[in-house]
Design a protein around this motif. Structure first.
Motif, short mmCIF file in Angstrom:
data_model
loop_
_atom_site.label_atom_id
_atom_site.label_comp_id
_atom_site.label_asym_id
_atom_site.label_seq_id
_atom_site.Cartn_x
_atom_site.Cartn_y
_atom_site.Cartn_z
N CYS A 126 0.99 -1.24 -0.04
CA CYS A 126 -0.03 0.01 0.02
C CYS A 126 0.87 1.36 0.09
N CYS A 147 -6.26 0.39 5.39
CA CYS A 147 -6.44 1.72 5.46
C CYS A 147 -7.46 2.35 4.37
N THR A 175 -0.06 4.21 0.90
CA THR A 175 -0.56 5.07 1.75
C THR A 175 -0.25 4.44 3.14
N CYS A 176 -0.14 3.19 3.40
CA CYS A 176 0.18 2.81 4.96
C CYS A 176 1.41 1.96 4.81
N CYS A 220 -6.99 -1.15 -0.28
CA CYS A 220 -6.12 -1.64 1.14
C CYS A 220 -7.05 -2.18 2.12
ZN LIG Z 1 -2.91 1.04 3.19
#
Ligand SMILES: [Zn+2]
Length: 75
Positions: free
Chosen positions: A10, A35, A12-13, A32
């Motif tokens: 991911c 998140c 983002t996370c 994801c």
């Molecule tokens: Zn994520």
């Protein structure tokens, strides 16, 4: 269903998990698990081809109104 698993990280996370890539959708949108961020790890699928605009749509022939003074059909 044919396809394959691919490892997704991911953006983002940073979590990693496997996601399924069906043969029919080589560029799936992956959400994801952690998140809920959505990403296209294989690249975004090509946009649907835009409809080709027809060049200068033909103007429908205007129906000429009956000329004034046209006698009604004789009965
Ligand atoms: Zn994520």
């Amino acid at each position: 269903m044919n396809g394959g698993r691919q490892l997704f990280t991911c953006p983002t996370c940073g979590k990693c998990f496997f996601y399924w890539v069906p043969d029919t959708t080589p560029q799936p949108k992956v959400k994801c698990y952690f998140c809920n961020a959505e990403a296209f790890p294989n690249g975004e699928p090509p946009a649907a081809p835009a409809p080709v605009p027809s060049p200068a749509a033909p103007v429908p022939p205007t129906v000429a109104p009956p000329a004034e003074g046209t006698p009604p059909p004789a009965s």
